[in-house]
Design a protein around this motif. Sequence first.
Motif, PDB file in Angstrom:
ATOM      1  N   ASN A  36       0.817  -1.212   0.000  1.00 12.18           N
ATOM      2  CA  ASN A  36       0.000   0.000   0.000  1.00 12.18           C
ATOM      3  C   ASN A  36       0.856   1.269   0.000  1.00 12.18           C
ATOM      4  O   ASN A  36       0.358   2.369   0.217  1.00 12.18           O
ATOM      5  CB  ASN A  36      -0.941   0.014   1.211  1.00 12.18           C
ATOM      6  N   SER A  84      -3.696   3.088   4.930  1.00 12.09           N
ATOM      7  CA  SER A  84      -4.628   2.780   3.845  1.00 12.09           C
ATOM      8  C   SER A  84      -4.622   1.277   3.549  1.00 12.09           C
ATOM      9  O   SER A  84      -3.569   0.649   3.510  1.00 12.09           O
ATOM     10  CB  SER A  84      -4.236   3.546   2.581  1.00 12.09           C
ATOM     11  N   ASN A  94      -3.129  -3.341   5.675  1.00  6.65           N
ATOM     12  CA  ASN A  94      -2.466  -2.051   5.800  1.00  6.65           C
ATOM     13  C   ASN A  94      -1.298  -2.241   6.765  1.00  6.65           C
ATOM     14  O   ASN A  94      -0.917  -3.363   7.082  1.00  6.65           O
ATOM     15  CB  ASN A  94      -3.441  -0.955   6.239  1.00  6.65           C
TER      16      ASN A  94
END
Length: 479
Positions: A392, A403, A424
């Motif tokens: 990510n 995120s 994440n």
Amino acid sequence: MLKIFSRRITFIVIQALFLILFNIMICNSQENQSNSETQKIINLENQIYKEPDKFSFDAHNELRHLYSSRNEHKAFYHCDEIFKHSPMNNYILSILSGWQLDKDFKSAIISLENNRKKYPVFQFVNAACLIKEGELYLKLGNKSAASLILEHVQKLPDNQLETYKTIAKAMAANIGRKPFPEPWQIPVLEIRYFPVTPDGQKIDIAVTSNVSASLSEIRQKCDNLTQNIITSLEEGSRFRAYKNSAAASSLKYKIIDKLEFLEPLPHSRYKKFSDYKKILERVNIKDYVENKGVKEVWIWGYHSPELAPWESNMASPYGDISNSDRDPADLPILGSTYTVYHYNYERTASEAVENHMHQIETLIINFNKDLWERFAGVPGNWRCGNCHYPPNGKHDYDWSNKSYVETDIEDWRPESIGEKISINCDKWQGDSLKWFIYWMQSLPGAGNNLPYLGKKLTNWWVVIGDYDGMIQMPNALFE
């Protein structure tokens, strides 16, 4: 009629004058270029003459280029000087092969053979071309021809060719050898440089620029960090241990000796880096590598405005594939491959392990860039990511990105997309070292059984565990 004839004569005269002027301009231009090149040669020759102890690849290579159309013998002299100070320099070998090293092995061998025979007086050119011919014969599957050539190099009479003879001997000894099975033992020599204050009690911040703790404190910190590095690397070599608690480590590290010097790191005369050759020759690295089996050297030091460390630096009979400037002369080349990692005791285990991460990436990219890109992915479309970019990741060092992203990192396959999960930074608690371990465990390791081109992926840790055996394989990363 006379007017037409007169015009034609005028036109012819003008055209002739134009051609004369044009040729004069061309001659003047060529003369100016020749004079410019002559002056450049004089300047470069003077530079070399004034600094006889300083080898400059750029100066010798430029002279090689300038002499190539003027005096071939002198051009080869500068090739010889380059090979003398920069063993097996791949750029010069590429030129002598007619730029065929990675294209047409047979044509490359013919070009190398023709060039080495032109001027027998240049023994470094001769030895470098012969060894490269032997390497190319191995790539063609002709082991007998390779063996004869490498044996010939070992018998060359010039006593200045010891490095080349060492390379030839090591290559000959490994012909036909397969990598040893995992787990691979990694004997490590640890070297520590602690510049101390006059009372011998503290690290001298005047040297390090950023560390001034007590000597005993930094010693203990290095002890702790070394153990943390070993644990992290061994844990990281367990294939998908996050899903298989029984996964075994492919790498086993052992510190076989620890040397300490209460002084600053020796500084290279020509670079903003340590003098690694001086460091290693001082401790008799030849004995450690060739007799005690050392594969890695871990140097504990510092990073100051005057001195920077290479994160990884390789010395090998097969060339330097590392996260450095790949100077073939900055480390002693010995009978076996070894890699130097330079750590900073101002930092943490994470930064030290990152050195190893970059070395792993460098090796994989070198042996199969396509497989590497399939594994890591690309910016904006990551799969497993890389050292600085988790799946990510949006920018370098983006290890704490909250995120979520869909990724097949835990089920990566080279020829298709595996089962995806949503993750994440919570997966590695936003901790860079934990990310490194998680990422390393995702590399194809022992028993990965992943198909590729009708074959199977190897255990990629072989590039660290047995480089000299792995280099004999047609494909390092798959069977």
